[in-house]
Scaffold this motif. Sequence first.
Motif, PDB file in Angstrom:
ATOM      1  N   LEU A 337       0.791  -1.284  -0.087  1.00 40.43           N
ATOM      2  CA  LEU A 337       0.002   0.149   0.062  1.00 40.43           C
ATOM      3  C   LEU A 337       0.983   1.337  -0.173  1.00 40.43           C
ATOM      4  CD1 LEU A 337      -2.932  -0.675   2.423  1.00 40.43           C
ATOM      5  CD2 LEU A 337      -2.836  -1.130   0.179  1.00 40.43           C
ATOM      6  N   VAL A 338       0.472   2.127  -0.914  1.00 33.32           N
ATOM      7  CA  VAL A 338       1.266   3.604  -0.948  1.00 33.32           C
ATOM      8  C   VAL A 338       0.223   4.381  -0.894  1.00 33.32           C
ATOM      9  CG1 VAL A 338       2.772   4.787  -2.409  1.00 33.32           C
ATOM     10  CG2 VAL A 338       2.900   2.424  -2.238  1.00 33.32           C
ATOM     11  N   GLY A 339       0.455   5.680  -0.472  1.00 35.57           N
ATOM     12  CA  GLY A 339      -0.512   7.074  -0.384  1.00 35.57           C
ATOM     13  C   GLY A 339      -1.138   6.828   0.844  1.00 35.57           C
ATOM     14  N   GLY A 340      -1.457   8.194   1.183  1.00 36.70           N
ATOM     15  CA  GLY A 340      -2.100   8.338   2.340  1.00 36.70           C
ATOM     16  C   GLY A 340      -3.469   7.970   2.575  1.00 36.70           C
ATOM     17  N   SER A 341      -4.140   7.936   1.239  1.00 40.55           N
ATOM     18  CA  SER A 341      -5.667   7.519   0.966  1.00 40.55           C
ATOM     19  C   SER A 341      -5.831   6.113   1.274  1.00 40.55           C
ATOM     20  CB  SER A 341      -6.027   7.795  -0.448  1.00 40.55           C
ATOM     21  OG  SER A 341      -6.369   9.366  -0.466  1.00 40.55           O
ATOM     22  N   THR A 342      -4.891   5.149   1.295  1.00 41.10           N
ATOM     23  CA  THR A 342      -4.770   3.782   1.493  1.00 41.10           C
ATOM     24  C   THR A 342      -5.114   3.490   3.179  1.00 41.10           C
ATOM     25  OG1 THR A 342      -2.421   3.648   1.812  1.00 41.10           O
ATOM     26  CG2 THR A 342      -3.561   3.260  -0.455  1.00 41.10           C
ATOM     27  N   ARG A 343      -4.911   4.685   3.831  1.00 38.85           N
ATOM     28  CA  ARG A 343      -5.351   4.485   5.472  1.00 38.85           C
ATOM     29  C   ARG A 343      -6.969   4.182   5.634  1.00 38.85           C
ATOM     30  NH1 ARG A 343      -0.922   8.408   6.066  1.00 38.85           N
ATOM     31  NH2 ARG A 343       0.562   7.478   7.662  1.00 38.85           N
ATOM     32  N   ILE A 344      -7.574   4.623   4.718  1.00 38.62           N
ATOM     33  CA  ILE A 344      -9.029   4.561   4.728  1.00 38.62           C
ATOM     34  C   ILE A 344      -9.584   3.169   4.904  1.00 38.62           C
ATOM     35  CG2 ILE A 344     -11.124   5.176   3.459  1.00 38.62           C
ATOM     36  CD1 ILE A 344      -9.867   7.323   2.057  1.00 38.62           C
ATOM     37  N   PRO A 345     -10.078   2.778   5.715  1.00 40.69           N
ATOM     38  CA  PRO A 345     -10.605   1.181   5.946  1.00 40.69           C
ATOM     39  C   PRO A 345     -11.148   0.467   4.757  1.00 40.69           C
ATOM     40  CG  PRO A 345     -10.915   2.416   8.027  1.00 40.69           C
ATOM     41  CD  PRO A 345     -10.603   3.497   6.896  1.00 40.69           C
ATOM     42  N   ALA A 346     -12.081   1.512   4.297  1.00 39.56           N
ATOM     43  CA  ALA A 346     -12.999   0.721   2.907  1.00 39.56           C
ATOM     44  C   ALA A 346     -12.087   0.504   1.690  1.00 39.56           C
ATOM     45  CB  ALA A 346     -14.097   1.936   2.613  1.00 39.56           C
ATOM     46  N   VAL A 347     -10.651   1.525   1.649  1.00 42.01           N
ATOM     47  CA  VAL A 347      -9.947   1.159   0.556  1.00 42.01           C
ATOM     48  C   VAL A 347      -9.031  -0.137   0.722  1.00 42.01           C
ATOM     49  CG1 VAL A 347      -7.761   1.894  -0.395  1.00 42.01           C
ATOM     50  CG2 VAL A 347      -9.554   3.677   0.019  1.00 42.01           C
ATOM     51  N   ARG A 348      -8.873  -0.416   2.006  1.00 44.07           N
ATOM     52  CA  ARG A 348      -7.801  -1.585   2.716  1.00 44.07           C
ATOM     53  C   ARG A 348      -9.030  -2.585   2.361  1.00 44.07           C
ATOM     54  NH1 ARG A 348      -3.890  -0.139   7.562  1.00 44.07           N
ATOM     55  NH2 ARG A 348      -2.901   1.586   6.341  1.00 44.07           N
ATOM     56  N   ALA A 349     -10.197  -2.585   2.799  1.00 45.50           N
ATOM     57  CA  ALA A 349     -11.122  -3.767   2.364  1.00 45.50           C
ATOM     58  C   ALA A 349     -11.442  -4.198   0.911  1.00 45.50           C
ATOM     59  CB  ALA A 349     -12.573  -3.309   3.231  1.00 45.50           C
ATOM     60  N   SER A 350     -11.473  -3.081   0.005  1.00 45.02           N
ATOM     61  CA  SER A 350     -11.522  -3.220  -1.151  1.00 45.02           C
ATOM     62  C   SER A 350     -10.278  -3.986  -1.659  1.00 45.02           C
ATOM     63  CB  SER A 350     -11.705  -1.997  -2.031  1.00 45.02           C
ATOM     64  OG  SER A 350     -11.572  -2.046  -3.293  1.00 45.02           O
ATOM     65  N   VAL A 351      -9.199  -3.531  -1.297  1.00 44.94           N
ATOM     66  CA  VAL A 351      -7.759  -4.060  -1.813  1.00 44.94           C
ATOM     67  C   VAL A 351      -7.774  -5.765  -1.499  1.00 44.94           C
ATOM     68  CG1 VAL A 351      -5.313  -4.307  -1.403  1.00 44.94           C
ATOM     69  CG2 VAL A 351      -6.360  -2.228  -1.706  1.00 44.94           C
ATOM     70  N   ALA A 352      -8.202  -5.997  -0.341  1.00 45.64           N
ATOM     71  CA  ALA A 352      -8.187  -7.295   0.232  1.00 45.64           C
ATOM     72  C   ALA A 352      -8.937  -8.183  -0.698  1.00 45.64           C
ATOM     73  CB  ALA A 352      -8.825  -7.400   1.727  1.00 45.64           C
TER      74      ALA A 352
END
Length: 615
Positions: A337-352
């Motif tokens: 993960l790179v970039g401050g926006s990847t701290r958002i839980p919904a973003v991390r859930a989408s990546v997973a």
Amino acid sequence: MTTSSSDSTIIGIDLGTTNSLVGAVVSGFPIVLADANGERVTPSVVHYPLGGGAPVVGAPALRQRALTPERTIHSAKRLIGQRQGETGWVPEYETEAGDGGGVKVVVDGEARTPEEVSADVLRHLKAVAEEALEHDVRRAVITVPAYFNDAQRKATMRAGEMAGLEVERIVSEPTAAALAYGADRKEGAQKVAVYDLGGGTFDVSVLDINDGVFHVLATAGDTRLGGDDFDRELAGLIWQRFAAANGRDPEGYGDLSALERAKLMEVARDVKHKLSVTDEVTAEIPFFSGNAHVSEVITRDDFEGLLQPYLARCAAHCRRVLIDANVEAADLASVLLVGGSTRIPAVRASVAEVFGQEPDTSQDPDEVVAKGAVVQAGILSGSLRNMVLVDVTPLSLGIETFGGLMNVILPRNSTIPAKAGEVFTNAVDGQSAMCVRILQGEREMAKDNWELGRVDVPFEPSPRGQARVGVQFKIDENGVLEVLARNLQTNEDTVLEIANSAVDVADERVEQMVADSVDHAFEDMEARIWTEAKMKSDELLPAVSAAMEVLGDEIDAEEKAEIDAAVAAVEAAMQTKDANGLKQANRKLDDATEQLAARLVEKAMEESMERRGLL
């Protein structure tokens, strides 16, 4: 301040849309440098004071954004290498069309290029590095989004030069991140995905890492998708709720003053950050409009509902890059993960969900690109052990050939630096020049691709197929394209300098090209087959007519009838737009004239021998 290390030190800079960072190798370790206030992250914001004076950069400038948005320039990276109206983004400050179709920002009537604004940020970062290192620095590695085109990369290099830096290398942000994540990894081969969602851009890449060699297998992304978009969505939601409660038009966000929009964006950004660690936040702006205060409760569910279209776009790019890299999600050792926006839980859930595994969060997502730039800088300066970095071209490069076809010279995802070329001939009799149109894209027909430039190569008027022109494409390690066109009769070269490759074509074409090539794959291939078949027919018909005229009575009635029927079938097929039907008709005409062609060759040989007195 001393200058003993100024020539050997190369700093690494992450020139971000929202924030920028600078670092260097210190005592053998790549580190991100802090300013006098202990802050490593510098907002990419420049405030130009009223009445002149030195520009204010970073956090102090960001504080001025809500007060004087018309004189506070942010997200200049979204404008760099672009032209007026091309970004699809309207900032709070004034912009105007600049020279050569570019865009300029206007502050108190004075126009500045995005490069000049970026140079102010880079000049500040240079000063931060010099203060921390206690010596002058003149050399730098600067990162850019993977999907930056040639014009944007060159503009970034110009910004560095304006700031007094010699730009040693331009490195794609996902590649820099992979360097940082992989610098201390164990030996052995592995494939990783780099998911980079920053303030203004999104990039996703698949890399192969093997014993210190970083090979980018494929990359995709969107240069207009990031945390800034999330801020605007939240600001719009806060406005709608405030407007509904205060008798204002909920759809009137666009009619607000620049100051009002800036205030909403500032509180939206604060709400976004807090919603990463809590489920509910109250957005508050005292005296937002007259005596009316903003005080609206925003939940994480509200925010995640706004994010869904953007996450879907990110997910589509992720799936596409796996296909392009010929890699299954299960083959990936990790997702970085790179970039401050990847701290958002919904973003991390989408990546997973997309990659089928939890992403790697071991590095600070705000600092990892800068640290990777420092690693690259350390490699170039010799202060770190040698790692080999191999980047790739984001889209295919080629030229238009006869019939309006795209002839690919450097395929998409070619390893760079790269060099390739081909030789082309004139398509018609008496042709005295060849127009070399340089194209970028994935479509079969030239008209559907992105034109980067063109050059005319003159030559002596020649019969069809006699003049020859060599075309060579060369991409350096910074992704900058040079095209050489050579008249092989005179060995005269024309080198095409592509200074503004995005002037005539909007950036959306770059981002959508791969998707369009998939969506239109069947019709594009049909168009190519038809064009090639028609070109074959246009070549066959006059050749058959000329041969029959030369042989005349030597052709018996049965053979002539067969050839006439085949000619008529080709002419009829040319009116149908049926590519396969025309190909089949061409094949039958080829078969019908096989003996005719053989006799024509024999006759030509006999006539030649007679002229030479051998018969």
